[in-house]
Design a protein around this motif. Sequence first.
Motif, mmCIF file in Angstrom:
data_model
loop_
_atom_site.group_PDB
_atom_site.id
_atom_site.type_symbol
_atom_site.label_atom_id
_atom_site.label_comp_id
_atom_site.label_asym_id
_atom_site.label_seq_id
_atom_site.Cartn_x
_atom_site.Cartn_y
_atom_site.Cartn_z
ATOM 1 N N THR A 172 0.824 -1.207 0.000
ATOM 2 C CA THR A 172 0.000 0.000 0.000
ATOM 3 C C THR A 172 0.860 1.259 0.000
ATOM 4 O OG1 THR A 172 -1.765 -1.176 1.185
ATOM 5 C CG2 THR A 172 -1.825 1.234 1.226
ATOM 6 N N LEU A 173 1.904 1.270 0.835
ATOM 7 C CA LEU A 173 2.789 2.437 0.903
ATOM 8 C C LEU A 173 3.517 2.660 -0.421
ATOM 9 C CD1 LEU A 173 4.309 1.978 4.474
ATOM 10 C CD2 LEU A 173 2.722 3.764 3.737
ATOM 11 N N THR A 174 3.937 1.584 -1.056
ATOM 12 C CA THR A 174 4.661 1.698 -2.323
ATOM 13 C C THR A 174 3.763 2.260 -3.425
ATOM 14 O OG1 THR A 174 6.013 -0.212 -1.689
ATOM 15 C CG2 THR A 174 6.067 0.448 -3.996
ATOM 16 N N ILE A 175 2.550 1.741 -3.527
ATOM 17 C CA ILE A 175 1.626 2.248 -4.542
ATOM 18 C C ILE A 175 1.231 3.687 -4.232
ATOM 19 C CG2 ILE A 175 -0.672 1.951 -5.539
ATOM 20 C CD1 ILE A 175 -0.316 -1.035 -5.295
ATOM 21 N N ALA A 176 1.086 4.011 -2.935
ATOM 22 C CA ALA A 176 0.768 5.393 -2.556
ATOM 23 C C ALA A 176 1.883 6.343 -2.986
ATOM 24 C CB ALA A 176 0.544 5.486 -1.046
ATOM 25 N N TYR A 177 3.136 5.905 -2.848
ATOM 26 C CA TYR A 177 4.258 6.727 -3.286
ATOM 27 C C TYR A 177 4.215 6.941 -4.797
ATOM 28 C CZ TYR A 177 8.985 8.022 -4.659
ATOM 29 O OH TYR A 177 10.067 8.640 -5.240
ATOM 30 N N LEU A 178 3.946 5.875 -5.544
ATOM 31 C CA LEU A 178 3.867 6.001 -6.998
ATOM 32 C C LEU A 178 2.709 6.918 -7.408
ATOM 33 C CD1 LEU A 178 4.524 2.270 -7.966
ATOM 34 C CD2 LEU A 178 6.073 4.199 -8.340
ATOM 35 N N ALA A 179 1.592 6.823 -6.697
ATOM 36 C CA ALA A 179 0.463 7.704 -6.986
ATOM 37 C C ALA A 179 0.824 9.157 -6.694
ATOM 38 C CB ALA A 179 -0.751 7.279 -6.165
ATOM 39 N N TYR A 180 1.572 9.381 -5.616
ATOM 40 C CA TYR A 180 2.014 10.736 -5.286
ATOM 41 C C TYR A 180 2.937 11.284 -6.384
ATOM 42 C CZ TYR A 180 4.710 14.441 -3.025
ATOM 43 O OH TYR A 180 5.332 15.631 -2.744
ATOM 44 N N VAL A 181 3.846 10.467 -6.865
ATOM 45 C CA VAL A 181 4.743 10.887 -7.946
ATOM 46 C C VAL A 181 3.940 11.231 -9.199
ATOM 47 C CG1 VAL A 181 6.546 10.084 -9.522
ATOM 48 C CG2 VAL A 181 6.742 9.615 -7.078
ATOM 49 N N ALA A 182 2.968 10.384 -9.537
ATOM 50 C CA ALA A 182 2.160 10.633 -10.724
ATOM 51 C C ALA A 182 1.352 11.926 -10.603
ATOM 52 C CB ALA A 182 1.215 9.456 -10.971
ATOM 53 N N ALA A 183 0.966 12.261 -9.361
ATOM 54 C CA ALA A 183 0.149 13.459 -9.152
ATOM 55 C C ALA A 183 0.968 14.739 -9.091
ATOM 56 C CB ALA A 183 -0.660 13.315 -7.861
ATOM 57 N N THR A 184 2.269 14.627 -8.797
ATOM 58 C CA THR A 184 3.064 15.832 -8.544
ATOM 59 C C THR A 184 4.233 16.034 -9.500
ATOM 60 O OG1 THR A 184 4.443 14.627 -6.938
ATOM 61 C CG2 THR A 184 2.483 15.781 -6.093
#
Length: 376
Positions: free
Chosen positions: A205-217
């Motif tokens: 979950t933390l890893t995918i959340a990090y990737l989602a944050y990168v994609a958003a920013t």
Amino acid sequence: MDDFIERFGAERVWAATVATLVAIVGLGALLFPQQVYVEFIWQYYWGPVVADAHSWNCVAWADGQQLSCEEVGTTGVGPTAEPGYTFVSYAGYVPTLVLLLVGIIFLLRRLGIERFRRAFFALFPFMLFGGALRVVEDANAAAFATTGEMAIQLPWSGLIISPLIYFTVFFIALFALVASIWLDRKGYVSGYEYPLAGFGTALLTLTIAYLAYVAATEPYAQFYPLIPLVILVGATLTTAITWAAIGRYAPELNRGTESMGIVVIWAHAVDGVANVIGLDWATSLGLPANLVPKHPINRAIAETTADVLPADIVSLTGSAWPFLLVKIAAAVFIIWIFDETVFEDSPRYAILLMITVVAVGLGPGTRDMLRATFGV
């Protein structure tokens, strides 16, 4: 030899072998840095990791600096390295893997783990986590290509590049396993498999959340939601059809693996469908370009299909679909091999091999799916 092992103990012989090999390589690198470190360790093991981290086709050793071959040219430099594996690197990785597997067997004996099938399912999130963690490095390489700076600097980023990432995920899972067994034996939980699955799920979950944050920013990553939807639905349908066919026409195939067979088929279906979608249909789902195959088998199958079939057929079907058939056939073959006698005679070894089989399919499959999902 058998008398020697019996006298000193197999675990001590294993530990002494590992310590001796580490000492030989370390001492050799200190005494002969050019021959042992630069021309052997760096050229065949660390250099390919550096090239992969920068998305370079080639990296050169230039008087202690690691530079792109295009930057330094071809004169006055030391050895060069390319991403991927060589016969020399395989000659080092294969014995290392064997030693690691032997060590795992000794550890499992020491821990006295029971309920092996539950452990298989509890470790399932770690297999997804390994693929997701590799995409963090793909995003890191995309950051370097776009901005000239890595979000995660070497040598740390090297720990999440193949093949080092396998050791990274292994030791993380090992720590989670030992902690979960401790919680179980202290009476804090009713079974070690529950916190073990929880650790893996939290990391995923933390890893995918990090990737989602990168994609958003960040400008070098985007989110393409249709990619995971199509891949997961396609893999699940493929698994359901295959499982139903086994149940109807050859139910004896799955008497050994039982419900684990579903996981085996699904893991390799994810890898197969992710390749088909990523290599042939990514642009149809929003990506600016189709992905490029990272592994020689995928590439060879796609190229052979394109060469054999007429161009107008390939334009309609794509060239990667035979890879899905190969993956499903391999999964069914594995289920057939792991019959009841394998689990009755050596349940510990059988489950360990089953985990490896699933990881081999699900790790690359998860990576390919998430690479396309986040456009890195």
